[in-house]
Design a protein around this motif. Structure first.
Motif, PDB file in Angstrom:
ATOM      1  N   VAL A   3       0.885  -1.155   0.000  1.00 30.27           N
ATOM      2  CA  VAL A   3       0.000   0.000   0.000  1.00 30.27           C
ATOM      3  C   VAL A   3       0.924   1.206   0.000  1.00 30.27           C
ATOM      4  O   VAL A   3       1.614   1.476   0.964  1.00 30.27           O
ATOM      5  N   GLY A  29      -6.369  -1.101   4.115  1.00 30.63           N
ATOM      6  CA  GLY A  29      -5.443  -1.323   3.021  1.00 30.63           C
ATOM      7  C   GLY A  29      -5.227  -2.820   2.832  1.00 30.63           C
ATOM      8  O   GLY A  29      -5.099  -3.550   3.810  1.00 30.63           O
ATOM      9  N   ILE A  30      -5.232  -3.287   1.580  1.00 32.44           N
ATOM     10  CA  ILE A  30      -5.046  -4.722   1.351  1.00 32.44           C
ATOM     11  C   ILE A  30      -3.840  -4.974   0.471  1.00 32.44           C
ATOM     12  O   ILE A  30      -3.457  -4.155  -0.354  1.00 32.44           O
ATOM     13  N   ALA A  31      -3.238  -6.129   0.697  1.00 31.56           N
ATOM     14  CA  ALA A  31      -2.028  -6.523  -0.027  1.00 31.56           C
ATOM     15  C   ALA A  31      -2.438  -7.236  -1.304  1.00 31.56           C
ATOM     16  O   ALA A  31      -2.341  -8.440  -1.410  1.00 31.56           O
ATOM     17  N   GLU A  32      -2.950  -6.487  -2.262  1.00 29.83           N
ATOM     18  CA  GLU A  32      -3.418  -7.089  -3.510  1.00 29.83           C
ATOM     19  C   GLU A  32      -3.064  -6.139  -4.638  1.00 29.83           C
ATOM     20  O   GLU A  32      -3.328  -4.947  -4.544  1.00 29.83           O
ATOM     21  N   GLY A 107     -14.164 -14.487  -3.740  1.00 29.11           N
ATOM     22  CA  GLY A 107     -13.430 -15.597  -4.357  1.00 29.11           C
ATOM     23  C   GLY A 107     -12.012 -15.639  -3.834  1.00 29.11           C
ATOM     24  O   GLY A 107     -11.538 -14.702  -3.207  1.00 29.11           O
ATOM     25  N   LEU A 108     -11.349 -16.748  -4.088  1.00 23.12           N
ATOM     26  CA  LEU A 108      -9.967 -16.929  -3.641  1.00 23.12           C
ATOM     27  C   LEU A 108      -9.090 -17.298  -4.818  1.00 23.12           C
ATOM     28  O   LEU A 108      -9.478 -18.098  -5.671  1.00 23.12           O
ATOM     29  N   SER A 109      -7.888 -16.748  -4.832  1.00 22.04           N
ATOM     30  CA  SER A 109      -6.921 -17.170  -5.845  1.00 22.04           C
ATOM     31  C   SER A 109      -6.190 -18.404  -5.333  1.00 22.04           C
ATOM     32  O   SER A 109      -6.176 -18.677  -4.134  1.00 22.04           O
ATOM     33  N   VAL A 110      -5.613 -19.160  -6.237  1.00 19.91           N
ATOM     34  CA  VAL A 110      -4.869 -20.363  -5.840  1.00 19.91           C
ATOM     35  C   VAL A 110      -3.393 -20.162  -6.134  1.00 19.91           C
ATOM     36  O   VAL A 110      -3.021 -19.500  -7.097  1.00 19.91           O
ATOM     37  N   ARG A 111      -2.555 -20.726  -5.260  1.00 19.10           N
ATOM     38  CA  ARG A 111      -1.123 -20.578  -5.440  1.00 19.10           C
ATOM     39  C   ARG A 111      -0.566 -21.640  -6.371  1.00 19.10           C
ATOM     40  O   ARG A 111       0.231 -21.361  -7.261  1.00 19.10           O
TER      41      ARG A 111
ATOM     42  N   VAL B   3       2.572  -7.376   5.490  1.00 14.23           N
ATOM     43  CA  VAL B   3       2.204  -8.782   5.575  1.00 14.23           C
ATOM     44  C   VAL B   3       3.508  -9.549   5.406  1.00 14.23           C
ATOM     45  O   VAL B   3       4.093  -9.552   4.338  1.00 14.23           O
ATOM     46  N   ASP B   6       3.260 -15.166   3.879  1.00 11.39           N
ATOM     47  CA  ASP B   6       2.404 -15.394   2.733  1.00 11.39           C
ATOM     48  C   ASP B   6       1.725 -16.747   2.938  1.00 11.39           C
ATOM     49  O   ASP B   6       2.411 -17.732   3.178  1.00 11.39           O
ATOM     50  N   ILE B   7       0.408 -16.793   2.898  1.00 14.24           N
ATOM     51  CA  ILE B   7      -0.325 -18.036   3.136  1.00 14.24           C
ATOM     52  C   ILE B   7      -0.921 -18.516   1.815  1.00 14.24           C
ATOM     53  O   ILE B   7      -1.652 -17.755   1.168  1.00 14.24           O
ATOM     54  N   THR B   8      -0.644 -19.750   1.428  1.00 19.95           N
ATOM     55  CA  THR B   8      -1.223 -20.255   0.186  1.00 19.95           C
ATOM     56  C   THR B   8      -2.645 -20.753   0.449  1.00 19.95           C
ATOM     57  O   THR B   8      -3.049 -20.993   1.586  1.00 19.95           O
ATOM     58  N   ASP B   9      -3.388 -20.921  -0.649  1.00 16.63           N
ATOM     59  CA  ASP B   9      -4.744 -21.446  -0.551  1.00 16.63           C
ATOM     60  C   ASP B   9      -4.736 -22.832   0.106  1.00 16.63           C
ATOM     61  O   ASP B   9      -5.631 -23.177   0.883  1.00 16.63           O
ATOM     62  N   GLN B  10      -3.704 -23.627  -0.204  1.00 12.63           N
ATOM     63  CA  GLN B  10      -3.654 -24.973   0.383  1.00 12.63           C
ATOM     64  C   GLN B  10      -3.379 -24.916   1.878  1.00 12.63           C
ATOM     65  O   GLN B  10      -3.962 -25.670   2.660  1.00 12.63           O
ATOM     66  N   LEU B  12      -4.188 -22.445   3.833  1.00  6.30           N
ATOM     67  CA  LEU B  12      -5.418 -21.928   4.449  1.00  6.30           C
ATOM     68  C   LEU B  12      -6.452 -23.039   4.594  1.00  6.30           C
ATOM     69  O   LEU B  12      -7.088 -23.188   5.644  1.00  6.30           O
ATOM     70  N   ALA B  26     -13.365 -15.485   0.842  1.00  2.17           N
ATOM     71  CA  ALA B  26     -12.414 -14.444   0.442  1.00  2.17           C
ATOM     72  C   ALA B  26     -11.301 -14.416   1.481  1.00  2.17           C
ATOM     73  O   ALA B  26     -11.520 -14.759   2.654  1.00  2.17           O
ATOM     74  N   PHE B  27     -10.101 -14.010   1.052  1.00  2.19           N
ATOM     75  CA  PHE B  27      -8.929 -14.034   1.929  1.00  2.19           C
ATOM     76  C   PHE B  27      -7.949 -13.001   1.403  1.00  2.19           C
ATOM     77  O   PHE B  27      -7.459 -13.131   0.277  1.00  2.19           O
ATOM     78  N   LYS B  28      -7.709 -11.972   2.191  1.00  2.00           N
ATOM     79  CA  LYS B  28      -6.843 -10.890   1.717  1.00  2.00           C
ATOM     80  C   LYS B  28      -5.912 -10.427   2.820  1.00  2.00           C
ATOM     81  O   LYS B  28      -6.369 -10.150   3.937  1.00  2.00           O
ATOM     82  N   GLY B  29      -4.651 -10.331   2.515  1.00  2.00           N
ATOM     83  CA  GLY B  29      -3.711  -9.726   3.442  1.00  2.00           C
ATOM     84  C   GLY B  29      -4.073  -8.264   3.652  1.00  2.00           C
ATOM     85  O   GLY B  29      -4.396  -7.572   2.695  1.00  2.00           O
ATOM     86  N   ILE B  30      -4.062  -7.790   4.908  1.00  2.00           N
ATOM     87  CA  ILE B  30      -4.407  -6.388   5.146  1.00  2.00           C
ATOM     88  C   ILE B  30      -3.266  -5.667   5.838  1.00  2.00           C
ATOM     89  O   ILE B  30      -2.494  -6.254   6.590  1.00  2.00           O
ATOM     90  N   ALA B  31      -3.199  -4.367   5.553  1.00  2.00           N
ATOM     91  CA  ALA B  31      -2.134  -3.525   6.097  1.00  2.00           C
ATOM     92  C   ALA B  31      -2.600  -2.980   7.440  1.00  2.00           C
ATOM     93  O   ALA B  31      -2.970  -1.832   7.571  1.00  2.00           O
ATOM     94  N   GLU B  32      -2.636  -3.836   8.451  1.00  2.00           N
ATOM     95  CA  GLU B  32      -3.102  -3.427   9.773  1.00  2.00           C
ATOM     96  C   GLU B  32      -2.239  -4.141  10.811  1.00  2.00           C
ATOM     97  O   GLU B  32      -2.050  -5.353  10.724  1.00  2.00           O
ATOM     98  N   LEU B  40      -7.747 -10.606   6.276  1.00  2.00           N
ATOM     99  CA  LEU B  40      -9.205 -10.602   6.338  1.00  2.00           C
ATOM    100  C   LEU B  40      -9.686 -11.923   5.754  1.00  2.00           C
ATOM    101  O   LEU B  40      -9.353 -12.267   4.613  1.00  2.00           O
TER     102      LEU B  40
END
Lengths: 320, 320
Positions: A3, A29-32, A107-111, B3, B6-10, B12, B26-32, B40
């Motif tokens: 951010v 703020g999000i890490a995207e 939705g979720l992205s996949v690694r 953040v 880093d957490i992968t979908d697997q 999680l 939904a799954f998002k890294g947040i700047a907090e 989140l």
């Protein structure tokens, strides 16, 4: 994953005063997104993403991207819809930078995509190509094949420093691509950055949404397929997963069958797509001071993909 | 604002398998949060924050923090409630690091608090002190007054480099505080980091929630008030806003009146609280390599607050 711009509560309040979204309930703020600052914004009306456009986005390109998002959403494609302010404007200014609010996409992205994910992603890409037909916005691909040799000329030494002998190899690649690059394939609006972090899936593994259209441009549809093959179908050890690739193409062809010319062109397009990401990563690498805490992505990942493609892909029973 | 993990979908998916929260949506890294990685997480059951505890959090302290959050939530205090897994555990492991899921708290923090915000924040702090009464967890304040001189001895030269002559001034401050530090004030569980970014407000400006309890410990309640005065009541130009401070204390006293001894101690406590944040910022500053992209917070901000308090605060009609 950053951010870059910090928005105060007062700036947010002033910004939202132009909209009809009600009062803000949460703002994080999000890490995207690598290039821009993104915030999750919840208001009395719903959930949104607020994007502040940073360094790489050219302000004159932003209407193209926002209008494309609106066009796609109008046609039922699952991408974020820009939210207009009370005067009907979607492109705004926040803290002196261009900014926009778009809808939140769940939705979720996949690694590590499975072949099933690749199939779904392929179908989502073909759907995008079909949904984009008729969009009147035009943006030349400023990272397309004609731009690679001039870009490489600025970073030859960095390539040589990474791997002695690499500069001459890349020169040869670029000369071959300039001669053999396919130029009359079906073209239109492409995503150009359809990587796993830009594609969301539902919990059941079905394609859910596409985000981050800020490299979208006009180019061959099959080139977008090639970018996607490179991004989705390589294993961590550098090997190309043909099963995943065939799944991706089969998924794509559920919506939009490739022509024989497109199929024939795919190995060269995939080689070029690897070159494009190698070159921009090389440039980012070269521009980052030693000792910086944030390291750019490794250009050698794409140099290895380029080497695989140099040998010739065999996707469709032996052709290469 | 970072953040780190880093957490992968697997990962999680594997982590959530222990819980009864349904599938992730939904799954998002947040700047907090500065010290930990926060995400989140939206599932079929609701919205949550997943925290992965990083470098500063001592694993042996985490049950204290999580149990405190549970205690406060049980008493109706608006703080995030830890979510137990199917075996009743709230403290878990993710990617080899301690991790926990807590409820999502709506609300917005303010950057430049008004006196009205200070009043609300003060009331929220007193409520926290009352709600924490009876909590059986114990954690000594490892950044309390007895720890300042040893911490400063490691960073004297950095202080001198920042501002010539400062090391001797701080030595004198520390000696005076060691003599005059109030030691028999009402004590209990304090937040110890009740800064504007850790307090959420509703849209109508009312106090909504407190987050980030990872400095909570046992100390004097009035010391928590002093930390809060420093964090909320200084203007950007370094001046102390007495109106804001009186509002903060008036808000506090709506729930918990200060005793005469606590009022008398506030100027020294505020001076000490400024010392505590000056010292940890100095240590962070000193530990960060030159040229790093992420700069730590400026220690001189708190050096200036310390200088204001050295002259003696006058909060209650002339006493200092």
């Amino acid at each position: 994953m950053a951010v870059y711009t910090d928005i105060t509560d007062q700036e947010l309040e002033g910004f939202l005063a132009d909209y009809d979204l009600g009062a803000p309930l949460a703002f994080k703020g999000i890490a995207e997104g690598v290039e821009n600052s993104n915030f999750l914004l919840e208001t009395e009306k719903g959930r949104y993403i607020l994007t502040v456009y940073e360094r790489r986005a050219r302000p004159e390109d932003l209407p193209y991207f926002l209008n494309l998002l609106g066009w796609l959403a109008d046609r039922g494609y699952p991408s974020a819809r820009p939210v207009p302010d009370q005067a009907g404007r979607t492109l705004k200014t926040l803290r002196g930078k261009p900014a926009a609010i778009v809808g939140f996409m769940p939705g979720l992205s996949v690694r590590k995509p499975s072949p099933a994910h690749c199939r779904e992603a392929g179908e989502g890409l073909a759907w995008l190509h079909l949904a984009g037909e008729g969009y009147e916005g035009r943006r030349a691909n400023d990272l397309g094949q004609p731009h690679w040799a001039p870009l490489f000329s600025k970073h030859r030494q960095a390539a040589e420093d990474l791997k002695p002998g690499l500069a001459a190899t890349i020169d040869k690649d670029l000369a071959e691509m300039a001669l053999a690059w396919p130029r009359s394939l079906p073209s239109g609006t492409i995503h150009a950055d359809y990587f796993p972090d830009n594609v969301f899936f539902r919990t059941d593994g079905k394609f859910a949404a596409t985000i981050d259209f800020y490299f979208a441009c006009d180019d061959a549809y099959a080139y977008d397929v090639a970018v996607t093959l490179n991004a989705w179908c390589f294993e961590a050890d550098g090997s190309f997963n043909v099963t995943a690739a065939q799944g991706l193409i089969a998924g794509y062809e559920r919506r939009r069958p490739l022509s024989p010319a497109e199929r024939d062109a795919l190995p060269m397009l995939a080689r070029g797509a690897a070159m494009r990401f190698f070159l921009t990563r090389l440039a980012d690498w070269n521009a980052t001071p030693a000792g910086a805490l944030v390291r750019p992505k490794d250009p050698l990942e794409y140099e290895r993909k380029l080497a695989v493609h140099r040998e010739g892909l065999s996707l469709f029973g032996g052709r290469a």
